[in-house]
Every structure is written in C-alpha cells, then in structure tokens.
Design a protein around this motif. Structure first.
Motif, short mmCIF file in Angstrom:
data_model
loop_
_atom_site.label_atom_id
_atom_site.label_comp_id
_atom_site.label_asym_id
_atom_site.label_seq_id
_atom_site.Cartn_x
_atom_site.Cartn_y
_atom_site.Cartn_z
N ILE A 6 0.81 -1.05 0.03
CA ILE A 6 -0.02 -0.04 -0.09
C ILE A 6 0.89 1.46 -0.34
O ILE A 6 1.80 1.31 0.83
N VAL A 7 0.58 2.09 -1.17
CA VAL A 7 1.85 3.14 -1.29
C VAL A 7 0.86 4.32 -1.21
O VAL A 7 -0.01 4.34 -1.83
N TYR A 8 1.61 5.44 -0.53
CA TYR A 8 0.73 6.73 -0.64
C TYR A 8 1.70 7.58 -1.62
O TYR A 8 2.77 7.92 -1.53
N VAL A 9 0.91 8.44 -2.22
CA VAL A 9 1.39 9.18 -3.28
C VAL A 9 0.65 10.66 -3.04
O VAL A 9 -0.55 10.60 -2.98
N ASP A 10 1.57 11.74 -2.93
CA ASP A 10 1.01 13.10 -2.98
C ASP A 10 1.01 13.64 -4.49
O ASP A 10 2.27 13.93 -4.75
N ALA A 11 -0.06 13.71 -5.12
CA ALA A 11 -0.14 14.54 -6.60
C ALA A 11 -0.39 15.82 -6.36
O ALA A 11 -1.69 16.01 -6.43
N LEU A 12 0.52 16.84 -6.22
CA LEU A 12 -0.17 18.26 -6.24
C LEU A 12 -1.09 18.48 -4.96
O LEU A 12 -2.13 19.19 -5.26
N GLY A 13 -0.71 17.85 -4.17
CA GLY A 13 -1.99 17.97 -2.93
C GLY A 13 -3.11 16.99 -2.93
O GLY A 13 -3.83 16.72 -1.92
N GLN A 14 -3.16 16.45 -4.19
CA GLN A 14 -4.37 15.22 -4.02
C GLN A 14 -3.68 13.91 -3.56
O GLN A 14 -2.73 13.36 -4.13
N PRO A 15 -4.23 13.23 -2.51
CA PRO A 15 -3.67 12.01 -1.72
C PRO A 15 -4.20 10.90 -2.82
O PRO A 15 -5.39 10.85 -3.29
N MET A 16 -3.33 10.05 -2.98
CA MET A 16 -3.58 8.84 -4.00
C MET A 16 -3.06 7.48 -3.19
O MET A 16 -1.93 7.73 -2.67
N ILE A 17 -3.65 6.67 -3.16
CA ILE A 17 -3.33 5.39 -2.52
C ILE A 17 -3.24 4.34 -3.40
O ILE A 17 -4.33 4.01 -4.25
N VAL A 18 -1.93 3.57 -3.65
CA VAL A 18 -2.21 2.83 -4.79
C VAL A 18 -1.92 1.34 -3.92
O VAL A 18 -1.17 1.17 -2.94
N ILE A 19 -2.95 0.42 -4.37
CA ILE A 19 -2.79 -0.70 -3.83
C ILE A 19 -2.22 -1.98 -4.56
O ILE A 19 -2.54 -2.03 -5.78
N ASN A 20 -1.26 -2.92 -4.06
CA ASN A 20 -0.48 -3.51 -4.77
C ASN A 20 -0.68 -4.96 -4.27
O ASN A 20 -0.03 -5.99 -4.95
N SER A 21 -1.52 -5.28 -3.45
CA SER A 21 -2.00 -6.85 -3.33
C SER A 21 -3.52 -6.99 -3.16
O SER A 21 -4.21 -6.07 -2.97
#
Ligand code: HEM
Length: 489
Positions: free
Chosen positions: A66-81
């Motif tokens: 589970i990876v957290y990405v901040d894209a210009l203030g927009q939180p994004m969660i990438v689920i890899n499992s």
C-alpha cells in the motif's frame, strides 16, 4: 485591457499556490510509505505519463503493498496486493465506492456515464438497470448471438488474418450494439460503431490517472482559452461533442425505429422503453442513455483487448494452444462447434482463459475508486478524498503469488476453479463498483476462444526466407491497455 492579463495570471497563480498549500497542510502524518514528497508539488514528478502500472509495481518492492502518493496535494493510494484490495475495496465498500472527480473526463461529458459517477443515487439507478440485464441468468439469452459472432470472426480471419484487430473490434462492437440498442452492425464503417469507438478512445485517454494537470488543479478549467497551456480545454470541447453524440445517436435510432420493426429484440434500451410505455421522464431517459453508453464503453475495448492478448499468447505458446485443442477434440468431437454451455466440461480452456486475464489484464489499474471518509488500515492513516488505485497488474504478476509471472502458464491453476476465480476477482474490479458486465464478457470471450481453438491453428508468420517472425510484446497505455500488433498474423 492589456494590463488585466498579467493580473489575471498572477491571481490564478496565487490562488493555485494557496490551494496547494492548504491541501498539503491539511494532510496529516502516518500515511502509508511512498515516493519522496516535495513541498507543494508532492510526488507528482515521480508519476510516469505512460504504463504507470510498471512504476507502481516497482514501488511495491520499495514501499510495500500500500503506497501513498501526493500528487499536487491530491492524496493517492496505490494498492499492490489482492489482500489489501479485498480488505478495503470489498470489505469496506461502503466508504471505498466513490469515484474521484476527475476534471478532464467531466469536461468531456464522460461523467454522465455511471462508470465515472460518484457513489450516488444516480449511479445506483443506472447500475441497477444494467446489473439486471447482465445477471448470470439474463446473459444466457445472448449466448446464440455471441456464438454466431465468434464464428463470423473465425470466417473473417481465415479469409484475411492480417485484419485481426479490426475484425475483433467489429465483432465485439456488433455484439454490444446489438444488445444495447438492437442495431446490427454489418461493417466497420457503421457510424454507430465508429462514434462509439472514438468515444471509448477518449474515455481511456481522459481517465488515465496523473496525466491531466486539471485533474489535480481543478481551477485550471477557468483558464482563458488563448493562454498557452490551456490547449486541454479545446481538446475537451471537441471530445465532449463526440461523447454526447455517441451516447444519444444510437438511443434515438432505437427509439425512432422501435415501431417500424427494424430494431432487433430483445435489447437493453427497447426493454426499458417498453416497460415505461414510452412515457419516460427526461431524467429517466437521460439515465437510460448513459447507462447504455456505459455498457458499450465497458464492454468494447476490454473484451477486444483480451482477445488480442489471447492470440498473442497462442502464437508464443504453441504447446498451450495444442493442449487446449486436444481437450476440445476429445470433449466436443469433430461433428459440432463448442458452445458457451460447454464451458463446464472444458477445464483446460477455462485455465487458458484465466491465464489470459492474468497475463495482461485489459484494465491494468482497474478504474480508480475514491475514499469518502478518513480510514485507518494497519495503523496507517488513509485520508478522506484519496484516489484509490488498485494495481491489478501487480496483483496478477506478484512472483510470491504467481511464480514466473511473465510466463503464460495455465497449468499454474492445476484445473482448480477456485484459483482461476482469484484472477477474475481482480481483473474485473472490486466491491460495489466491480464490473457489472463480467458474466456477459466471459460468455463472449469463451465463445471466441473455444471457436478459434476448435477451427484454427494460430501460428506466427514467416518472412520470405522462411524464418518465423514473432511479434513484439508491446501494449498501449491508458485505462484500457491493448496489445499493439507489430507484425501481421
Ligand atoms: C474482458 C472484459 C471486461 C473486463 C476485463 C472488465 C473490467 C472492468 C473493471 C476492472 C472495471 C472497474 C471495476 C472497479 O471500479 O473496481 C469495470 C467496470 C465496469 N464495466 Fe467492465 N469489464 C469487461 C467487460 C464489460 C462488459 C461486457 C460490460 C457491459 C456490458 C462492462 C461494463 C462495465 C461498467 C458499466 C463498469 C462501471 C461499473 C461502476 O462504476 O459501477 N464491462 N469493468
């Protein structure tokens, strides 16, 4: 007048900076690990523009499932499992079933389709009518159509194998348009088909996460159209016209011709027109129109992509092809062609189909969900409003789960439907947003795969010196990813 231009730009810049700062400041700590975040821009520079599933997959090795990405203030969660996807998107579906408000698809009119709508009453109503028409019991009435189109595909391919991609699109389009509107497409220049295909291309491009700046900075939509950098507004305007035409034209054709007998029955739109006795409110009609386009959109490129992947896999893996053909010869025999009802007695073909869905899922990142309230998972904070991206590609290529994941090997399921179902549970999406066309899609795909295997030998072409020429394995980017044919079949 000339002085107002720099002031407008300055005001837009100040507003954007303020907005970004506010969003960054609002974010709390203890979010899942992820790529380095810079002030204001977050990790946006780390997000690639194409084939993002590959980068997200690399992140799985560094940061985990589970990876957290901040894209210009927009939180994004990438689920890899699959486990995390199941824990969050399936088990907590009441808060993970929203869609992100992506400004580019909104500007293009795409959010009228329930596939992109927020988790709302309008979504529920559209989804309900589609789910009824594509329930496991209801899809059986379309089996003969799917089988006939699969046979026509084979005829066409025997005549000219080099037209594989076009003929696949034609046959899948013919099935969906027939089922949605009662119109039978006979050639690839049919305007209802070409408009639908163009709308789908737009959908795929407009919904690719991380590509359009306006998705992160919605206020960019107010940029004056002459300003450099505002070209996306012109693109969106053109795309919107195409999308609206693709939605309304086939519906209006169906409505107009229903009484004349030229509309083939049963079909989705006619069924609802008849049920309401032609007296639908504008609101109901609008829902029907966009629900029908959602089916068309959901079912066209996805199915076509899986079929092309099947042909690629068969060219590269002749022993797998022959094993499935032996099974068909043994179980069905030489006197008839397979039909969809034979699926239960062809485990080897079922395994091959599951492996196609695993080897290259048609929607490698599914369609993004959105989180409607703050959540906690494994002591990590998942902020409300996060865009949640299920990286189906990684889930289906995790070497811990699927050893030698790049190998096309249906034997990995050992004939167990429970193992094959794990693949389709991922490749058709999650929770309340999972694909409503799954049973229908599986029918079409089985009809094509079994008919092709029963009648054709799929082999690579040879050059003038008799050497085998294998195609490159290269896929398009975007929400729906398809094999790019580099050499003719
Ligand atoms: C191989 C074929 C197909 C694949 C791999 C596929 C895959 C998917 C995936 C991954 C999603 C997103 C699920 C999520 O948000 O978690 C989806 C949604 C959807 N699919 Fe499919 N699909 C296929 C065929 C079809 C067909 C044939 C139809 C209609 C007849 C269809 C209609 C839809 C619709 C309307 C949605 C949006 C659902 C919602 O937002 O509530 N799909 N599909």
């Amino acid at each position: 007048m000339s002085g107002s231009v720099p002031i407008a730009i300055l005001a837009a810049a100040v507003m954007s900076a303020g907005y970004l700062f506010w969003k960054s400041a609002a974010r709390k700590n203890n979010v899942p690990p992820g790529p380095r975040r810079w002030p204001l821009i977050g990790s946006v520079l780390e997000i690639p523009q194409t084939c993002q599933w590959e980068t997200f997959s690399k992140w799985a090795k560094t940061y985990g499932s589970i990876v957290y990405v901040d894209a210009l203030g927009q939180p994004m969660i990438v689920i890899n499992s699959a486990k995390v996807a199941n824990d969050l998107l399936d088990k907590r579906s009441s808060i993970y079933s929203d869609r992100p408000i992506l400004m580019m698809p909104t500007l293009c009119g795409g959010t009228n389709s329930f596939a992109l709508q927020s988790y709302s009453e309008s979504w529920r109503q559209q989804r309900k009518i589609v789910a009824q028409d594509f329930s496991p019991a209801a899809v059986r009435r379309y089996y003969p159509l799917q089988e006939t189109e699969a046979r026509k595909l084979v005829h066409g391919l025997i005549d000219d194998p080099s037209t594989l991609a076009r003929q696949t699109q034609l046959r899948i389009g013919a099935i969906i348009i027939r089922v949605a509107y009662g119109h039978y497409v006979t050639d690839e220049n049919d305007p209802l088909l070409t408009a639908g295909l163009t709308a789908m291309e737009i959908f795929s491009k407009a919904t690719t996460p991380g590509v359009w700046a306006v998705d992160f900075l919605p206020m960019l939509r107010f940029l004056p159209s002459w300003l450099p950098g505002s070209e996306f507004l012109q693109i969106a305007k053109q795309w919107r016209k195409i999308v609206i035409g693709a939605a309304w034209d086939p519906y209006l054709w169906c409505k107009k011709n229903l009484a004349t007998g030229t509309v083939l029955l049963p079909n989705f739109c006619a069924q609802y027109l008849a049920a309401e006795d032609g007296k639908m409110s504008e609101e109901q009609e609008e829902k029907l129109v966009w629900a029908a386009l959602s089916m068309f959109g959901g079912g066209l490129d996805t199915n076509a992509s899986s079929i092309l992947t099947f042909f690629l896999a068969m060219i590269l893996n002749p022993s797998v092809q022959h094993k499935a053909q032996d099974e068909i010869d043994r179980v069905i025999g030489p006197d008839r062609l397979p039909v969809i009802q034979d699926k239960a007695s062809l485990p080897c073909v079922r395994g091959l189909i599951a492996e196609v869905f695993r080897w290259h899922p048609a929607a490698p990142l599914g369609i993004a969900h959105a989180l409607t309230q703050d959540d906690v998972y494994d002591d990590m904070r998942l902020p409300k409003g996060s865009v949640v991206i299920p990286n189906a590609w990684h889930m289906l290529h995790d070497p811990e789960v699927y050893p030698n994941p790049m190998e096309f090997d249906p034997d990995r399921y050992q004939g167990l439907d429970s193992e094959m179902d794990k693949v389709t549970d991922i490749s058709f999406g999650f929770g309340r947003r999972a694909c409503p066309g799954k049973y229908f899609a599986e029918g079409t795909f089985f009809a094509v795969v079994s008919t092709v295997l029963a009648t054709c030998e799929i082999s690579p072409i040879q050059d003038t010196e008799g050497n085998t020429v294998l195609p490159d394995i290269s896929y398009t980017s975007g929400t729906i990813s398809a094999f790019k044919i580099s050499v003719p079949f």
